[in-house]
Design a protein around this motif. Structure first.
Motif, PDB file in Angstrom:
ATOM      1  N   ASP A 273      -3.661  36.667  55.541  1.00  0.00           N
ATOM      2  CA  ASP A 273      -5.391  36.618  54.487  1.00  0.00           C
ATOM      3  C   ASP A 273      -5.647  37.501  54.863  1.00  0.00           C
ATOM      4  N   LEU A 274      -5.043  38.485  53.880  1.00  0.00           N
ATOM      5  CA  LEU A 274      -6.050  39.875  53.886  1.00  0.00           C
ATOM      6  C   LEU A 274      -7.642  39.927  54.296  1.00  0.00           C
ATOM      7  N   ALA A 275      -7.834  39.042  53.591  1.00  0.00           N
ATOM      8  CA  ALA A 275      -9.545  38.965  54.146  1.00  0.00           C
ATOM      9  C   ALA A 275      -9.448  38.764  55.559  1.00  0.00           C
ATOM     10  N   THR A 276      -9.311  37.639  56.508  1.00  0.00           N
ATOM     11  CA  THR A 276      -9.176  36.492  57.767  1.00  0.00           C
ATOM     12  C   THR A 276      -8.757  38.139  58.579  1.00  0.00           C
ATOM     13  N   LEU A 277      -7.692  39.109  58.375  1.00  0.00           N
ATOM     14  CA  LEU A 277      -7.321  40.192  59.276  1.00  0.00           C
ATOM     15  C   LEU A 277      -8.116  41.162  59.183  1.00  0.00           C
ATOM     16  N   ASP A 278      -8.836  41.052  57.581  1.00  0.00           N
ATOM     17  CA  ASP A 278     -10.086  42.976  57.874  1.00  0.00           C
ATOM     18  C   ASP A 278     -11.063  42.105  58.709  1.00  0.00           C
ATOM     19  N   LEU A 279     -11.242  40.578  59.164  1.00  0.00           N
ATOM     20  CA  LEU A 279     -12.420  40.232  59.590  1.00  0.00           C
ATOM     21  C   LEU A 279     -12.058  40.098  60.885  1.00  0.00           C
ATOM     22  N   LEU A 280     -11.301  40.006  61.348  1.00  0.00           N
ATOM     23  CA  LEU A 280     -10.188  39.738  62.909  1.00  0.00           C
ATOM     24  C   LEU A 280     -10.564  40.900  63.361  1.00  0.00           C
ATOM     25  N   SER A 281      -9.506  42.307  62.755  1.00  0.00           N
ATOM     26  CA  SER A 281      -8.757  43.025  63.865  1.00  0.00           C
ATOM     27  C   SER A 281      -9.380  44.110  63.377  1.00  0.00           C
ATOM     28  N   ASP A 282      -9.495  44.912  64.659  1.00  0.00           N
ATOM     29  CA  ASP A 282     -10.054  45.719  64.835  1.00  0.00           C
ATOM     30  C   ASP A 282      -9.031  47.349  64.713  1.00  0.00           C
ATOM     31  N   ALA A 283      -7.696  47.060  64.618  1.00  0.00           N
ATOM     32  CA  ALA A 283      -6.902  48.087  63.995  1.00  0.00           C
ATOM     33  C   ALA A 283      -5.349  47.452  63.764  1.00  0.00           C
ATOM     34  N   ILE A 284      -4.609  47.356  63.228  1.00  0.00           N
ATOM     35  CA  ILE A 284      -3.075  47.310  62.534  1.00  0.00           C
ATOM     36  C   ILE A 284      -2.190  47.562  62.658  1.00  0.00           C
ATOM     37  N   HIS A 285      -0.748  47.150  62.449  1.00  0.00           N
ATOM     38  CA  HIS A 285       0.609  48.044  62.413  1.00  0.00           C
ATOM     39  C   HIS A 285       1.037  47.278  61.502  1.00  0.00           C
ATOM     40  N   VAL A 286       1.088  48.021  60.427  1.00  0.00           N
ATOM     41  CA  VAL A 286       2.546  46.821  59.204  1.00  0.00           C
ATOM     42  C   VAL A 286       3.587  47.374  59.520  1.00  0.00           C
ATOM     43  N   LEU A 287       4.136  46.102  59.509  1.00  0.00           N
ATOM     44  CA  LEU A 287       5.852  46.332  59.716  1.00  0.00           C
ATOM     45  C   LEU A 287       6.734  45.966  58.554  1.00  0.00           C
ATOM     46  N   TYR A 288       7.521  47.014  58.324  1.00  0.00           N
ATOM     47  CA  TYR A 288       8.585  47.560  57.638  1.00  0.00           C
ATOM     48  C   TYR A 288      10.104  46.520  57.455  1.00  0.00           C
ATOM     49  N   GLY A 289      10.688  46.274  56.560  1.00  0.00           N
ATOM     50  CA  GLY A 289      11.704  46.773  57.181  1.00  0.00           C
ATOM     51  C   GLY A 289      13.170  46.155  56.062  1.00  0.00           C
ATOM     52  N   GLU A 290      13.529  45.639  56.188  1.00  0.00           N
ATOM     53  CA  GLU A 290      14.431  44.750  55.378  1.00  0.00           C
ATOM     54  C   GLU A 290      14.680  43.246  55.957  1.00  0.00           C
ATOM     55  N   PRO A 291      13.459  41.773  54.946  1.00  0.00           N
ATOM     56  CA  PRO A 291      13.732  40.826  55.698  1.00  0.00           C
ATOM     57  C   PRO A 291      14.301  40.603  56.376  1.00  0.00           C
ATOM     58  N   GLY A 292      15.017  39.937  57.269  1.00  0.00           N
ATOM     59  CA  GLY A 292      16.296  39.328  57.435  1.00  0.00           C
ATOM     60  C   GLY A 292      17.549  39.964  58.309  1.00  0.00           C
ATOM     61  N   GLY A 293      16.836  41.486  57.787  1.00  0.00           N
ATOM     62  CA  GLY A 293      18.213  42.500  58.284  1.00  0.00           C
ATOM     63  C   GLY A 293      17.565  43.169  59.703  1.00  0.00           C
ATOM     64  N   PHE A 294      16.290  43.794  59.567  1.00  0.00           N
ATOM     65  CA  PHE A 294      15.888  44.990  60.569  1.00  0.00           C
ATOM     66  C   PHE A 294      14.391  44.513  60.213  1.00  0.00           C
ATOM     67  N   GLY A 295      13.747  44.925  61.106  1.00  0.00           N
ATOM     68  CA  GLY A 295      11.845  45.607  61.206  1.00  0.00           C
ATOM     69  C   GLY A 295      11.436  46.637  62.351  1.00  0.00           C
ATOM     70  N   VAL A 296      10.633  47.151  61.473  1.00  0.00           N
ATOM     71  CA  VAL A 296      10.050  48.144  62.484  1.00  0.00           C
ATOM     72  C   VAL A 296       8.521  48.021  62.186  1.00  0.00           C
ATOM     73  N   VAL A 297       7.647  48.650  63.412  1.00  0.00           N
ATOM     74  CA  VAL A 297       6.597  48.408  63.482  1.00  0.00           C
ATOM     75  C   VAL A 297       5.730  49.681  63.668  1.00  0.00           C
ATOM     76  N   ALA A 298       5.367  49.818  62.242  1.00  0.00           N
ATOM     77  CA  ALA A 298       4.855  51.653  62.190  1.00  0.00           C
ATOM     78  C   ALA A 298       3.378  51.591  63.054  1.00  0.00           C
ATOM     79  N   GLN A 299       3.207  52.721  62.818  1.00  0.00           N
ATOM     80  CA  GLN A 299       2.210  53.479  64.357  1.00  0.00           C
ATOM     81  C   GLN A 299       0.728  52.651  63.634  1.00  0.00           C
ATOM     82  N   GLN A 300      -0.297  52.354  64.398  1.00  0.00           N
ATOM     83  CA  GLN A 300      -1.351  51.908  64.894  1.00  0.00           C
ATOM     84  C   GLN A 300      -2.436  53.428  63.222  1.00  0.00           C
TER      85      GLN A 300
END
Length: 496
Positions: A273-300
């Motif tokens: 929930d993007l609204a909840t995430l916006d309210l909760l977080s001081d910073a975020i990491h986006v995770l990307y990749g191929e679901p079920g294959g690999f995931g990468v934690v991007a920079q903050q």
């Protein structure tokens, strides 16, 4: 990954495409020069190139094009520190976020990308193997891999068992399996001040209730309260907003933020929930990749920056296109949906339980129509849906209509070793064009076919259920016959 294996796509801003841009792209395209099709002009005078034909060499054209009309950007690839791999050819997780005292770090990404894996590692429940799928694992290897970083200290404390971690896991349907009978029993076992979060999370009215009798929203609030009641150095929350209504999401976010700031603890939150995430977080990491294959934690990233780049589908700092298209939210007027004839009529309905009663005014549901049901938790939304589905009978009048109703329950517990392919084969023709177009491709099912139902992540279990019920909706049932969909409280009933 070998640089030659890197995949690219072309992002073309047709509003900036001029005759000069078209001429440069077509003339200097290395594919066109070698007799293959690269950049070309369509009948609509638009500049185009098939995604499968885009390659690194096309970046030379990008440099020649004025006004940034063409951008050649890489698609997600496996990059960074390989932290954990499930089996020889299993899912691979790259890099980890770093907990920060007094701050809440959000994790944002699609299902099956490794968010829960990250939390399990940071909670000490999963020892990272760094790609070694056989052999004994220990925290010293992880400490050495992240030596010189802030994460080293956290991993050393995990090894030495000198850090206290409180972890609210994704699934709250198993809360009743805790070593406690009632809500109060659970809090008393967790804290010297069990009453601390009762009012903030609106738990007073269920304080003496059995854990087994709680609704989804009540279970979520109890799980969050129990997590916060533990005096911890690090708090981990996996999807804290699910099952909660809007007001409860607001109060939960405020309670979590206040506690983390007051105790100067660290916290990580996985949230869709993007609204909840916006309210909760001081910073975020986006995770990307191929679901079920690999995931990468991007920079903050800053919260708003990270959310906007996630929606755009491109991480500017990483210079990677994480999704082929941006996520846009059309307005009701832009959808252009036209509703057909009524498919289901329901009269005024009443249903009474021991401590609750519901009255439903009469209404209709039309072909092609999607109706949202909005309201606070415990007001009867689920009961209303069950009345329509036939899994709960009204006290007097019943729902009539020659239609099959499919119902996805609130709790999903796929304990079967049966594969996704086997389950879908039982309800649909997997080789039909209709199934491929409506179900398989939109829900990205093909990579899941050989996975067992019990191994799916929470989001993928939900997708499986949605797809199964979509298939069910097309089945013909004889009058009076109910179609059983495996799982808790599930029904598919033909209405007559």
């Amino acid at each position: 990954m070998n640089s030659r294996d890197q995949k690219y796509i072309a992002i073309i801003d047709q509003d900036k495409v001029t005759d000069e841009v078209r001429n440069i792209a077509v003339k200097y395209d290395p594919l066109n020069r070698s007799g293959h099709e690269g950049f070309h002009v369509t009948e609509d005078a638009e500049l185009h190139i098939d995604d499968v034909n885009v390659m690194r060499e096309h970046k030379l054209i990008e440099k020649k094009i004025p006004n940034d009309a063409i951008k050649i950007v890489p698609l997600p690839s496996e990059t960074g520190q390989l932290v954990h791999q499930y089996g020889e050819n299993g899912f691979r997780m790259y890099d980890l976020p770093i907990p920060e005292d007094g701050r809440i770090i959000g994790l944002l990404g699609p299902n099956g990308i490794g968010k829960s894996t990250v939390l399990r590692i940071l909670a000490g429940k999963l020892v990272p193997n760094f790609g070694t799928t056989n052999g004994e694992l220990d925290w010293n290897q992880a400490i050495e891999a992240f030596r010189g970083t802030t994460l080293q200290t956290h991993l050393e404390r995990l090894r030495d068992d000198s850090v206290t971690i409180s972890y609210k896991q994704q699934r709250v349907d198993s809360l009743h399996e805790a070593n406690a009978e009632t809500v109060s029993d659970l809090f008393v076992a967790r804290s010297d001040d069990p009453d601390r979060f009762v009012d903030d999370l609106d738990l007073r009215s269920i304080w003496d209730r059995s854990l087994a009798d709680l609704s989804g929203g009540e279970r979520q609030r109890v799980a969050i309260g129990a997590t916060l009641s533990t005096d911890a150095d690090l708090y981990l929350f996996d999807e804290p907003s699910s099952f909660l209504d809007i007001e409860q999401r607001l109060s939960v976010a405020q309670t979590i933020r206040s506690h983390v700031q007051e105790t100067d603890a660290a916290a990580l939150v996985v949230e869709h929930d993007l609204a909840t995430l916006d309210l909760l977080s001081d910073a975020i990491h986006v995770l990307y990749g191929e679901p079920g294959g690999f995931g990468v934690v991007a920079q903050q990233l800053a919260v708003r920056t990270g959310i906007n780049q996630f929606l755009d589908g491109r991480l500017k700092e990483e210079n990677v296109q994480i999704r082929r298209n941006s996520i846009d939210f059309p307005t009701a007027g832009e959808r252009g949906v036209q509703y057909g004839d009524p498919v289901l009529d329901y009269p005024r309905l009443e249903k009474s339980f021991e401590e609750f009663s519901l009255t439903v005014e009469s209404g209709q549901i039309h072909t092609g129509e999607s109706i949202g049901i909005v309201g606070e938790n415990a007001l009867g939304k689920t009961t209303f849906v069950k009345l329509l589905a036939g899994s709960v009978e009204a006290d007097e009048r019943t729902v009539l209509g020659e239609v099959t109703v499919s119902y996805k329950p609130q709790y999903i517990t796929p304990d079967s070793d049966e594969t996704v392919r086997e389950r879908f084969t039982a309800v649909a023709d997997l080789h039909s064009q209709s199934f491929t177009r409506r179900i398989q491709d939109p829900f990205e099912l093909e990579p899941l076919y050989d996975r067992s139902l019990g191994s799916l992540s929470g989001g993928r279990v939900t997708a499986y259920w949605d797809c199964t019920l979509s298939c069910t909706r097309r089945r013909s049932l004889s009058p009076g016959r109910a179609l059983s969909i495996p799982g808790r409280q599930s029904t598919c009933v033909p209405r007559r």
